[in-house]
Design an enzyme around this catalytic site. Structure first.
Site, PDB file in Angstrom:
ATOM      1  N   THR A 193       0.839  -1.209   0.000  1.00  0.00           N
ATOM      2  CA  THR A 193       0.000   0.000   0.000  1.00  0.00           C
ATOM      3  C   THR A 193       0.868   1.251   0.000  1.00  0.00           C
ATOM      4  O   THR A 193       1.987   1.233   0.512  1.00  0.00           O
ATOM      5  CB  THR A 193      -0.933   0.042   1.233  1.00  0.00           C
ATOM      6  OG1 THR A 193      -1.689  -1.149   1.296  1.00  0.00           O
ATOM      7  CG2 THR A 193      -1.864   1.244   1.218  1.00  0.00           C
ATOM      8  N   VAL A 222     -12.232  -6.406   1.028  1.00  0.00           N
ATOM      9  CA  VAL A 222     -11.858  -4.998   0.916  1.00  0.00           C
ATOM     10  C   VAL A 222     -11.098  -4.630   2.177  1.00  0.00           C
ATOM     11  O   VAL A 222     -11.520  -4.972   3.289  1.00  0.00           O
ATOM     12  CB  VAL A 222     -13.122  -4.122   0.749  1.00  0.00           C
ATOM     13  CG1 VAL A 222     -12.792  -2.657   0.930  1.00  0.00           C
ATOM     14  CG2 VAL A 222     -13.744  -4.362  -0.628  1.00  0.00           C
ATOM     15  N   THR A 244      -1.029   2.001   6.505  1.00  0.00           N
ATOM     16  CA  THR A 244      -0.641   0.864   5.672  1.00  0.00           C
ATOM     17  C   THR A 244      -0.441  -0.326   6.620  1.00  0.00           C
ATOM     18  O   THR A 244      -0.350  -0.156   7.834  1.00  0.00           O
ATOM     19  CB  THR A 244       0.658   1.127   4.882  1.00  0.00           C
ATOM     20  OG1 THR A 244       1.737   1.334   5.802  1.00  0.00           O
ATOM     21  CG2 THR A 244       0.530   2.336   3.970  1.00  0.00           C
TER      22      THR A 244
END
Ligand code: GLY
Length: 339
Positions: A193, A222, A244
């Site tokens: 990320t 998700v 992250t």
């Protein structure tokens, strides 16, 4: 928000020992724009600051900053070249938030479009919604002329294939007989990320987070990155924060908005991030997520900038983050809750 624990009561409640690295000090830049990011954003931060100096709003500068990482096939946690879900399909998540307007946009489980942050920006500016998912997000991206392509590189496909061939011992399905306590290698798969938070010289704030999510995730999973308040949050009066690492931890704590809330209560960015990491540790209770010392067995990182342009970051374990302050772009140590 839950009652804030003191360090003493936290230690008592969690029965674990924690150490905090002193290497991380909050830092800013008198008068000029500043930016913070996960370490993979380092090469982009000079551009982010330069574009804010040229008048680009912070949220647009942040989206511009994540684009090279989304385009980079070597970064297997973001955009093109990201590791796929368990069915071998790359699905991307992203959100943006703009401080001055208080608006946000996001896409989740988006396929075939390598720049989900740009699509999230369109959701924010060209719809009255915040979050579009899956087929609807793809249709919306098509309507705005985003080119479609297969995002699965050979390197990512081969990595997925090796994971498939090893069987299901590293997947996310839990056997109800043992509640996932045994037989899984929970911490092996990457959660990369990129988050970029930005503040311009006027004190306006913006943020963006974008990811391909947890490698080999269950189809439809998700993470925190497209969820406003979890992977990214902005309150233009107080600060911007993002996350992250293990997305599930940022979701259940609403980590980004919690961090901004701590800044609103007067904490410095690094202390606000660290307080959120402490909350993650305190709220992590199931054995499969704890090591043999009772500490979370995963990494999670928070990044923040306050209204005054002070920058900070904290993580569960030692790590580094990128920032652009009075020293220009550099990597710095996060404040780590555990050694
Ligand atoms: N933090 C990224 C993810 O868990 O999807």
């Amino acid at each position: 928000m839950a009652r804030r624990l003191t360090r003493r009561s936290f230690l008592k409640a969690s029965a674990v020992t924690a150490t905090v690295s002193c290497a991380n000090v909050s830092t800013g830049r008198r008068g000029g724009p500043v930016a913070v990011s996960s370490r993979n954003g380092l090469p982009s931060l000079a551009l982010v600051v330069e574009r804010m100096e040229a008048g680009l709003p912070p949220v647009d500068a942040a989206v511009l900053g994540v684009e090279p990482v989304e385009n980079d096939p070597e970064d297997m946690s973001v955009g093109y070249g990201g590791l796929p879900d368990e069915t071998g399909v790359v699905t991307l998540d992203s959100c943006v938030m703009d401080g001055p307007s208080g608006l946000a946009g996001a896409v989740a489980a988006l396929e075939n479009i390598k720049n989900p942050a740009q699509v999230a920006l369109k959701v924010m500016r060209r719809t009255d919604h915040v979050l579009l998912v899956g087929e609807g997000a793809l249709r919306f991206a098509r309507a705005h002329g985003f080119p479609e392509q297969n995002l699965l590189t050979d390197r990512a496909r081969e990595s997925w294939l090796r994971w498939k061939e090893r069987g299901s011992q590293t997947d996310d399905w839990i056997d109800p007989a043992d509640n996932g306590e045994y037989g899984k290698e929970w911490i092996e798969r990457p959660t990369g990320t990129i988050h970029i938070g930005a503040r311009n010289a006027a004190g306006d704030l913006g943020g963006c987070t974008t990811t391909s999510g947890l490698a080999f995730k269950i189809r439809g999973r998700v993470g925190d990155s497209p969820l406003i308040g979890c992977g990214n949050y902005v309150d233009n009066d107080y600060g911007v924060a993002g996350s992250t690492g293990r997305g599930e931890a940022a979701i259940v704590t609403n980590g980004a908005s919690r961090t901004v809330q701590y800044m609103a209560l007067g904490k410095s960015p690094v202390d606000a991030c660290l307080e959120t990491v402490r909350d993650v540790a305190r709220m992590t209770r199931v054995p499969r997520l704890l090591d043999d010392k009772g500490r979370p067995n995963f990494q999670v990182n928070f990044y923040a900038i306050d209204k005054q342009g002070i920058v900070g970051s904290a993580s569960m374990r030692p790590s580094t983050y990128a920032r652009f302050t009075e020293n220009g772009p550099e990597l710095a140590d996060t404040a780590a809750l555990f050694d």
